[in-house]
Scaffold this motif. Structure first.
Motif, PDB file in Angstrom:
ATOM      1  N   SER A  60       0.826  -1.207   0.000  1.00 54.58           N
ATOM      2  CA  SER A  60       0.000   0.000   0.000  1.00 54.58           C
ATOM      3  C   SER A  60       0.860   1.256   0.000  1.00 54.58           C
ATOM      4  CB  SER A  60      -0.937   0.012   1.215  1.00 54.58           C
ATOM      5  OG  SER A  60      -0.187   0.173   2.402  1.00 54.58           O
ATOM      6  N   LYS A  65      -4.326   0.187  -1.308  1.00 49.92           N
ATOM      7  CA  LYS A  65      -3.659  -1.000  -1.836  1.00 49.92           C
ATOM      8  C   LYS A  65      -3.309  -0.765  -3.296  1.00 49.92           C
ATOM      9  CE  LYS A  65      -4.000  -5.889  -2.655  1.00 49.92           C
ATOM     10  NZ  LYS A  65      -4.825  -7.011  -2.959  1.00 49.92           N
ATOM     11  N   SER A 114       4.344  -1.135   3.223  1.00 45.55           N
ATOM     12  CA  SER A 114       3.892   0.236   3.007  1.00 45.55           C
ATOM     13  C   SER A 114       4.992   0.993   2.263  1.00 45.55           C
ATOM     14  CB  SER A 114       3.603   0.916   4.347  1.00 45.55           C
ATOM     15  OG  SER A 114       3.229   2.255   4.136  1.00 45.55           O
TER      16      SER A 114
END
Length: 155
Positions: A60, A65, A114
């Motif tokens: 993400s 996402k 992330s």
């Protein structure tokens, strides 16, 4: 109360809807919900510790996402975890100085990668590499360090 064919049909439809709902829910939980293949490009990131990251874990950026983990392997020369990410092609404007971190969704949730975009003018390309990474924080290790530090302060 009289038993009718209409009741049998309604009960059958209710049971069929319940089974379809469970089927859909199982696909959502197992990350198999995307039947369509979107165009992607591959990026590799090396972590000192990838924690409980798994294949098909989400990738993400800003909480959205944008891809998923396609493979995780161990490099015996650098003793690092090599994580290959599949990023959807529509997100091809990630700067090449983007950083990757392994986080946990909630206190006991699944782990995900992330991405934090940098400020470079050039973008990540297919088969590119993310050089700046932050490993997973292992909860047990963090608690152990906290307890060890607290014990040292009492001496």
């Amino acid at each position: 109360m009289q038993h009718t064919n209409t009741q049998d049909t309604l009960v059958g439809l209710f049971v069929a809807a319940g089974i379809a709902g469970l089927f859909f829910l199982s696909f959502q939980v197992s990350n198999l919900s995307s039947f369509t293949q979107k165009a992607t490009y591959t990026v590799t990131a090396r972590f000192d510790n990838s924690g409980g990251l798994k294949v098909k874990s989400p990738v993400s950026a800003a909480g959205v996402k944008i891809g998923q983990v396609s493979s995780i392997s161990f490099d015996p020369k650098t003793y690092q975890s090599v994580v290959v990410l599949q990023i959807e092609s529509q997100y091809n404007t990630l700067p090449d100085d983007t950083t990757a971190s392994v986080f946990t969704a909630g206190l006991l949730g699944e782990q995900y990668v992330s991405l934090e975009p940098g400020g470079s003018e050039t973008f990540l390309k297919d088969n590119g590499t993310i050089d700046i990474t932050q490993p997973a924080i292992i909860l047990e290790k963090a608690i152990g360090q906290f307890l060890f530090k607290a014990a040292e302060e009492k001496k």
